[in-house]
Every structure is written in structure tokens, then in C-alpha cells.
Design an enzyme around this catalytic site. Structure first.
Site, PDB file in Angstrom:
ATOM      1  N   LYS A 283      -4.428  10.212   5.667  1.00 18.24           N
ATOM      2  CA  LYS A 283      -4.061   9.434   6.846  1.00 18.24           C
ATOM      3  C   LYS A 283      -3.139  10.315   7.699  1.00 18.24           C
ATOM      4  CE  LYS A 283      -4.326   6.467   3.094  1.00 18.24           C
ATOM      5  NZ  LYS A 283      -5.712   6.117   3.101  1.00 18.24           N
TER       6      LYS A 283
ATOM      7  N   HIS B 151      -9.618  10.931   2.203  1.00 22.14           N
ATOM      8  CA  HIS B 151      -8.763   9.751   2.066  1.00 22.14           C
ATOM      9  C   HIS B 151      -7.428   9.917   2.797  1.00 22.14           C
ATOM     10  CE1 HIS B 151      -6.113   6.940  -0.378  1.00 22.14           C
ATOM     11  NE2 HIS B 151      -7.129   6.144  -0.094  1.00 22.14           N
TER      12      HIS B 151
ATOM     13  N   HIS C 186       0.814  -1.211   0.000  1.00 23.75           N
ATOM     14  CA  HIS C 186       0.000   0.000   0.000  1.00 23.75           C
ATOM     15  C   HIS C 186       0.854   1.270   0.000  1.00 23.75           C
ATOM     16  CE1 HIS C 186      -3.323   2.549   1.994  1.00 23.75           C
ATOM     17  NE2 HIS C 186      -3.835   2.148   0.846  1.00 23.75           N
TER      18      HIS C 186
ATOM     19  N   ASP D 295      16.911  11.180  -7.037  1.00 22.29           N
ATOM     20  CA  ASP D 295      18.347  11.394  -6.845  1.00 22.29           C
ATOM     21  C   ASP D 295      18.821  11.195  -5.409  1.00 22.29           C
ATOM     22  OD1 ASP D 295      18.560  11.991  -9.533  1.00 22.29           O
ATOM     23  OD2 ASP D 295      18.375  14.152  -9.240  1.00 22.29           O
TER      24      ASP D 295
ATOM     25  N   ASP E  73      -0.606  16.416  20.476  1.00 21.39           N
ATOM     26  CA  ASP E  73      -0.316  17.632  21.239  1.00 21.39           C
ATOM     27  C   ASP E  73       0.192  18.717  20.294  1.00 21.39           C
ATOM     28  OD1 ASP E  73      -1.087  16.099  23.387  1.00 21.39           O
ATOM     29  OD2 ASP E  73       0.950  15.666  24.055  1.00 21.39           O
TER      30      ASP E  73
ATOM     31  N   LYS F   2       3.140   4.460  -1.076  1.00 19.57           N
ATOM     32  CA  LYS F   2       3.251   5.424  -2.175  1.00 19.57           C
ATOM     33  C   LYS F   2       4.506   6.240  -1.927  1.00 19.57           C
ATOM     34  CE  LYS F   2      -1.408   4.850  -1.508  1.00 19.57           C
ATOM     35  NZ  LYS F   2      -2.118   4.472  -0.281  1.00 19.57           N
TER      36      LYS F   2
END
Length: 480
Positions: free
Chosen positions: A400, A398, A223, A230, A405, A225
Site C-alpha cells: 500500500k 499486496h 487492519h 522500547d 511528486d 500492523k
């Protein structure tokens, strides 16, 4: 009659064999399945409905990915010198965390071998347009190589734009390595891949079903991404490659998501994650730049946590539980899915009990119905503990995100569910820096303004049929 009797005898024998196999598989489930709930569910199903449950168990029953850790040990032995040199340079940037977060440092080192480091720069990228522009801009500036990994790649306008950008750099002699998940990208046509390969780009599926014991395990997904250019700049976050992430899916538009651009030692950590996955897929080690180019102007403290079902311990779950446990005043989480395991749910409850402002932002519309319904089953428990739930109304959310704090914020690919914690290969970036925290805070405040506070008691007023469906979804939670 003899023929009929023979058929009956064969069927009877087959039935005995299948039920015996069901008992054997049930014993395996009791010994191997991660949670007691899952073990009981599989055990009963395998004994009662073996004809259906056995093939499902082959596909969905395991939580450990075989062969990956062993392959990495072989790669490390073969390239010991390079690994040691890269690791020692990263350690030069090791930094002591504030006392409030100090408990996370030994966990970071135990799970990844790499600590929180200084010399980083993290920039928040909000939504698809900003993210794609930054990623395509970095690709255009590449001088040596590009590492690109995505769970989903679509052959639409956005997918073609990334393809053409990569081909253009390949024509300039830039080395390009493209990794995708074959399950997530199951709709990607062979012509797309062939076009990349024809232009000198090295392409591979992650090969989820590769290796002993993984052949039928379609439940595992990569999952992650990641984009690395470089060895100097990197990206991670919630966005795959496709038009829907620009809000062009009418059913889920506008699309709300978050990515992050990073510089400094964390780039090498993301690069290392890509290299491991590439080695698993191809059994080749890439020549890349391991020299760290720190950003001393920003000089942010950060850490990259790649996790997956090949980990010796449930690193994703354990790190998240511990991070939540560090919160003292505020814990804000944004996730498209809310299917927490018992340990995560208990830690969230304890945070709320000790006075932490626990807020969870979820989508108001589903893209996966069972997961959406399952979240309702937690309403009563959250209401009793004072956890605040919000439903994002301005399209589909979508992202995450976790905000702790005024000390740390996290961006990445991990959803607040069993799949991310135990079954998927994931990656999360944690940044312990006030400026970055404030940027995430501002973003989440805007998201909260576009959300509606949920009256958690509304679940009690739902009809019986709805509650029944929700409870069934909750029973499936270990598989969602």
C-alpha cells in the site's frame, strides 16, 4: 384444520412483524448509512427481502464503531498528565511543511492532534524476508518492552518464529504485549495464544464486537500492523505474520509487499495508536517510554495517520483526497485493491485532467475475486481521463504505497477501497523527504517494470456476462 389455521395465523403475524421491522430498519439505513448508494441499496433490500436483509444489516450495515472514542476520552482524563507531557514533547519537533504540502499540516493536527514532525528516520523494507529479519532483529535487541500488533497471525513456520522470539525475550524479563484482530486471525489456534500467555506474554484480541451497538458488526476490522520496541524503533506496513508473506502460498507466490522502519517522534505516534487499541481491548494503560529519541542525522519530516470507523470525521478518506489533490506532476499508487469511493475517484480524475502523471499499480491475479472484478468497472472512466493502470505480473502485489511528486511518499496498511477508508482501523506513515521519496520511486519503477500496462479499452471488448458480473461487483462496492 384448526392447527393448520393457527400455524397460518402465526406465520401471517410474523410476516407482518418482520416486514414492519424491515421498514423501520430501512428508515434507519436512509438516515445513517454513509453513502446515498448504500442507503438506497439497504432501503430497497430491507423493504423487499426483510427476512434476509435484516440480519445482514445487523452485521454489515453500520459505518460507525461505537464506544471507542468515549473510551479514549475516559483514558485521557484518567491519565491527563502523562498525555499532556507526551504531547508537548512531540510538539517540540513540529515542522513547517514546504508550501506545496502546507495544506496537509492543519489536516494532520485536526485528525490526530499531532503535526508533521522533524527528527525522524524512515527506512524502506521491501518484501517479507527483509521485513521479518528487521523486525526479529529489533525484537532481539529489546531492553524493556515490545508492542506487537497484527491483523493476521498464522500458526505456521513464520508465526512460530515470531512466537519463539517473543518467548525468548519474555524469559529475559522483557514486557511483551501482543494484539491481534480476532476476525483476521480467525484461524489462529487457541494453543498458540495459550503458549504465549503461559510464558508471561500479555495477549489480547482487539475485541471488534465489544461495546454497545457493535455486537453483530463483523464488518469492522483492525487492519493495523505495528511493532514498537522500547519506544525507540517502530515498524508499520502491509505485512502480517505468516508464511504466505514470504511467498510460500503457491497460488499467490511470489508475494510482493512493503513495510517501513521508523525512528524519532513518529515512534511515539505509532506507540500511541497501539496504546489506544490496547486500552479498548483490555481497559488497561501500559507503562511505556514517552521520551523521544530523535534521529538528527536523517532528520526526516514525517507523520503517522491512524484512522478508523470511530473517527468523528472520515479522516482516512479526507486526508487521502487532500493529499492526492496536492500532486502537481506525479501521483503513483500501488494497492492490491481498487474500489474507491466517489470522492477519491473524482480527485484522481481531476489530478489526471490537470496534467499529473497518475499511475495505479494493481495485482494481475486476485486473492479476493469480487474486489478484483470490481476494479474493471472503473476502466472506462480512467481511460477517458488519462489515468494509467498497470497490472503487476510477478506474483501477488499486496503493498500500500503512494508517491506524490518528488515531495512525499506514504507506506502503511490503507488500501484504495471503501473498507480501508471507512470500515477498518488503519495506519499510514507519510514521509516528506527527498531521499526517502527517491527510494520509493526506485522501488515502484522496478514494480512497473514487472507490470503490464493495461489497455483500458479492453473492458469494452469483454463479453456481456463478464460486464454484468463486474457491474454487480460495483453495486457491492460499499461493502467490499
Amino acid at each position: 384444520m384448526l392447527v393448520d389455521g393457527g400455524i397460518v395465523a402465526i406465520f401471517s403475524a410474523a410476516t407482518v412483524v418482520v416486514h414492519a421491522l424491515g421498514i423501520v430498519h430501512a428508515a434507519h439505513a436512509v438516515m445513517k448509512v454513509r453513502s446515498s448508494q448504500g442507503a438506497i441499496a439497504w432501503g430497497i433490500s430491507l423493504v423487499t427481502f426483510p427476512w434476509l436483509a435484516i440480519p445482514l444489516y445487523w452485521i454489515l450495515g453500520r459505518s460507525k464503531f461505537h464506544g471507542y472514542a468515549e473510551a479514549m476520552r475516559i483514558a485521557f482524563r484518567q491519565h491527563d498528565k502523562v498525555v499532556r507531557e507526551a504531547y508537548s514533547e512531540i510538539l517540540e519537533f513540529q515542522v513547517a511543511l514546504p508550501e506545496k504540502l502546507a495544506a496537509l499540516q492543519p489536516l494532520a493536527e485536526a485528525f490526530t492532534g499531532i503535526p508533521f514532525t522533524s527528527g525522524n528516520a524512515a527506512e524502506l523494507l521491501i518484501n517479507g524476508q527483509q521485513t521479518y529479519e528487521a523486525m526479529l532483529g529489533a525484537i532481539a535487541q529489546a531492553k524493556n518492552y515490545i508492542l506487537l500488533q497484527s491483523y493476521i497471525v498464522n500458526d505456521d513456520k513464520s508465526g512460530k518464529e515470531f512466537k519463539q522470539a517473543l518467548i525468548a525475550k519474555a524469559e529475559q524479563g522483557i514486557r511483551i504485549y501482543f494484539l491481534y484482530d480476532e476476525i483476521g486471525s480467525n484461524k489462529l489456534p487457541r494453543s498458540y495464544i495459550k503458549s504465549l500467555k503461559r510464558n508471561g506474554i500479555q495477549v489480547s484480541a482487539f475485541n471488534t464486537t465489544k461495546g454497545r451497538g457493535n455486537r453483530f458488526q463483523l464488518n469492522f476490522r483492525n487492519h493495523r500492523k505495528i511493532l514498537v520496541v522500547d519506544g525507540e524503533i517502530a515498524f508499520l506496513g502491509g505485512l502480517n505474520i505468516g508464511d504466505e508473506y514470504l511467498g510460500k502460498n503457491p497460488h499467490l507466490s511470489p508475494w510482493r509487499d512493503t513495510h517501513m522502519m521508523m525512528q524519532g517522534p513518529t515512534v511515539q505516534c505509532l506507540q500511541s495508536s497501539f496504546m489506544r487499541d490496547w486500552y479498548w481491548a483490555t481497559r488497561t494503560v501500559l507503562e511505556v517510554n514517552w521520551h523521544i529519541k530523535p534521529n538528527l542525522e536523517s532528520n526526516q519530516t514525517a507523520f503517522v495517520l491512524p484512522t478508523g470507523p470511530a473517527d468523528r470525521l472520515a479522516a482516512c478518506n479526507l486526508f487521502f483526497v487532500n493529499a492526492i489533490d496536492q500532486s502537481q506532476t506525479r501521483l503513483w499508487i500501488a494497492s492490491p485493491y481498487f474500489v474507491p469511493d466517489e470522492s477519491t475517484l473524482m480527485t484522481l480524475k481531476l489530478a489526471a485532467i490537470r496534467g499529473v502523471d497518475v499511475r495505479i499499480i494493481l495485482p494481475n491475479r486476485p486473492d479476493h475475486l469480487f474486489v478484483y472484478l470490481c476494479s474493471f468497472s472503473y476502466y472506462t472512466e480512467m481511460q477517458a481521463m488519462g489515468i494509467k493502470l498497470y497490472r503487476y505480473r510477478d506474483g501477488f502485489m499486496h503493498q500500500k504505497i503512494m508517491l506524490i511528486d518528488r515531495d512525499m511518499a506514504a507506506v502503511g496498511t490503507v488500501n484504495l477501497d471503501n473498507r480501508s477508508f471507512f470500515l477498518n482501523f488503519e495506519v499510514m506513515g507519510f514521509v516528506a523527504d527527498l531521499r526517502f521519496v527517491e527510494s520509493v520511486e526506485k522501488m515502484l519503477q522496478d514494480d512497473l517494470a514487472a507490470s503490464i500496462a493495461v489497455d483500458l479499452s479492453e473492458y469494452d471488448r469483454k463479453p456481456l456476462w463478464f460486464k454484468l458480473i463486474v457491474r454487480i461487483s460495483r453495486l457491492l462496492a460499499p461493502l467490499l
